[in-house]
Design a protein around this motif. Structure first.
Motif, PDB file in Angstrom:
ATOM      1  N   GLY A 135       0.801  -1.219   0.000  1.00 27.29           N
ATOM      2  CA  GLY A 135       0.000   0.000   0.000  1.00 27.29           C
ATOM      3  C   GLY A 135       0.831   1.265   0.000  1.00 27.29           C
ATOM      4  O   GLY A 135       0.296   2.365  -0.098  1.00 27.29           O
ATOM      5  N   THR A 136       2.151   1.132   0.098  1.00 25.76           N
ATOM      6  CA  THR A 136       3.034   2.302   0.069  1.00 25.76           C
ATOM      7  C   THR A 136       3.826   2.316  -1.233  1.00 25.76           C
ATOM      8  O   THR A 136       3.694   1.421  -2.065  1.00 25.76           O
ATOM      9  N   LEU A 137       4.660   3.321  -1.371  1.00 27.97           N
ATOM     10  CA  LEU A 137       5.572   3.429  -2.510  1.00 27.97           C
ATOM     11  C   LEU A 137       6.997   3.341  -2.000  1.00 27.97           C
ATOM     12  O   LEU A 137       7.301   3.828  -0.901  1.00 27.97           O
ATOM     13  N   VAL A 138       7.877   2.721  -2.789  1.00 29.66           N
ATOM     14  CA  VAL A 138       9.300   2.677  -2.455  1.00 29.66           C
ATOM     15  C   VAL A 138      10.091   3.230  -3.639  1.00 29.66           C
ATOM     16  O   VAL A 138       9.635   3.185  -4.778  1.00 29.66           O
ATOM     17  N   GLU A 139      11.263   3.742  -3.349  1.00 34.23           N
ATOM     18  CA  GLU A 139      12.091   4.372  -4.374  1.00 34.23           C
ATOM     19  C   GLU A 139      12.917   3.330  -5.118  1.00 34.23           C
ATOM     20  O   GLU A 139      13.663   2.571  -4.503  1.00 34.23           O
ATOM     21  N   MET A 140      12.759   3.296  -6.437  1.00 30.66           N
ATOM     22  CA  MET A 140      13.558   2.398  -7.273  1.00 30.66           C
ATOM     23  C   MET A 140      14.426   3.237  -8.201  1.00 30.66           C
ATOM     24  O   MET A 140      13.958   4.215  -8.787  1.00 30.66           O
ATOM     25  N   THR A 141      15.675   2.811  -8.332  1.00 33.59           N
ATOM     26  CA  THR A 141      16.601   3.445  -9.267  1.00 33.59           C
ATOM     27  C   THR A 141      16.778   2.517 -10.458  1.00 33.59           C
ATOM     28  O   THR A 141      17.012   1.319 -10.291  1.00 33.59           O
ATOM     29  N   VAL A 142      16.641   3.086 -11.652  1.00 33.85           N
ATOM     30  CA  VAL A 142      16.880   2.357 -12.897  1.00 33.85           C
ATOM     31  C   VAL A 142      18.096   3.013 -13.535  1.00 33.85           C
ATOM     32  O   VAL A 142      18.063   4.202 -13.865  1.00 33.85           O
ATOM     33  N   ALA A 143      19.186   2.242 -13.674  1.00 36.60           N
ATOM     34  CA  ALA A 143      20.436   2.783 -14.216  1.00 36.60           C
ATOM     35  C   ALA A 143      20.800   2.039 -15.492  1.00 36.60           C
ATOM     36  O   ALA A 143      20.871   0.813 -15.509  1.00 36.60           O
ATOM     37  N   ALA A 144      21.023   2.794 -16.557  1.00 33.01           N
ATOM     38  CA  ALA A 144      21.483   2.235 -17.832  1.00 33.01           C
ATOM     39  C   ALA A 144      22.937   2.615 -18.011  1.00 33.01           C
ATOM     40  O   ALA A 144      23.295   3.779 -17.828  1.00 33.01           O
ATOM     41  N   ASP A 145      23.772   1.646 -18.367  1.00 35.04           N
ATOM     42  CA  ASP A 145      25.211   1.871 -18.418  1.00 35.04           C
ATOM     43  C   ASP A 145      25.625   3.079 -19.252  1.00 35.04           C
ATOM     44  O   ASP A 145      26.498   3.821 -18.864  1.00 35.04           O
ATOM     45  N   ALA A 146      25.011   3.309 -20.381  1.00 36.14           N
ATOM     46  CA  ALA A 146      25.448   4.395 -21.255  1.00 36.14           C
ATOM     47  C   ALA A 146      24.547   5.631 -21.181  1.00 36.14           C
ATOM     48  O   ALA A 146      24.906   6.679 -21.690  1.00 36.14           O
ATOM     49  N   ALA A 147      23.390   5.522 -20.536  1.00 35.69           N
ATOM     50  CA  ALA A 147      22.411   6.613 -20.616  1.00 35.69           C
ATOM     51  C   ALA A 147      22.181   7.360 -19.316  1.00 35.69           C
ATOM     52  O   ALA A 147      21.579   8.417 -19.320  1.00 35.69           O
ATOM     53  N   GLY A 148      22.603   6.811 -18.192  1.00 40.02           N
ATOM     54  CA  GLY A 148      22.387   7.511 -16.932  1.00 40.02           C
ATOM     55  C   GLY A 148      21.438   6.774 -16.008  1.00 40.02           C
ATOM     56  O   GLY A 148      21.264   5.562 -16.106  1.00 40.02           O
TER      57      GLY A 148
END
Length: 173
Positions: A135-148
């Motif tokens: 029921g809550t939100l959590v912070e996810m990081t999506v990292a692409a090697d060449a794009a940031g």
């Protein structure tokens, strides 16, 4: 012979050209009116959107979609479901993290490749301890090697929805 008071009125002459023109005009107005709907209401299938309960992200040519964390409770084991896709022409690598904690090894993607995430999919992304309760939100990081990198908030869900019930890790796993 009938008296002048009992005569039938003469019928007006028919004008098929006028009736046809009116019908064509009415049809044209209907087509224009209905066609205007797409001008004021964009066609959804031409837009990038998440058609499920999850959230999407875009980093350069890398897209992620329908990302959800499934868990029984905060601190319990969890799993991430969704997908990652490479829309570029070169190989890429995607790394995922929850609240700063890396999730497994980076995911290699060939050009044009999509990898489905989940316990019954191509790549399992397990979480030892869910950083948030259902029921809550959590912070996810999506990292692409060449794009940031980009950071998004993804929903935490449990097995309340039948489509996720069999995917939520339980304490008996």
């Amino acid at each position: 012979m009938a008296s002048p008071q009992h005569r039938r009125p003469a019928l007006a002459p028919r004008r098929p050209g006028l009736r046809r023109a009116a019908s064509v005009g009415l049809a044209a107005a209907a087509v224009l009116g209905l066609g205007a709907c797409s001008a004021t209401n964009p066609i959804t299938t031409t837009m990038n959107y998440d058609a499920s309960d999850g959230v999407g992200a875009e980093v350069g040519n890398i897209r992620a979609g329908n990302l959800i964390l499934l868990t029984e409770s905060e601190g319990a084991a969890g799993t991430v479901i969704g997908w990652v896709s490479n829309h570029g022409t070169d190989r890429a690598t995607v790394a995922l993290a929850l609240d700063g904690t890396p999730l497994g090894s980076p995911i290699p993607l060939a050009a044009g490749e999509t990898v489905l995430l989940g316990p019954d999919r191509e790549r399992t992304v397990d979480v030892d301890a869910a950083p948030g309760a259902p029921g809550t939100l959590v912070e996810m990081t999506v990292a692409a090697d060449a794009a940031g990198t980009t950071t998004i908030d993804i929903p935490v869900l449990d097995g309340a929805f039948s489509e996720y019930a069999d995917l939520v890790p339980t304490g008996t796993d």
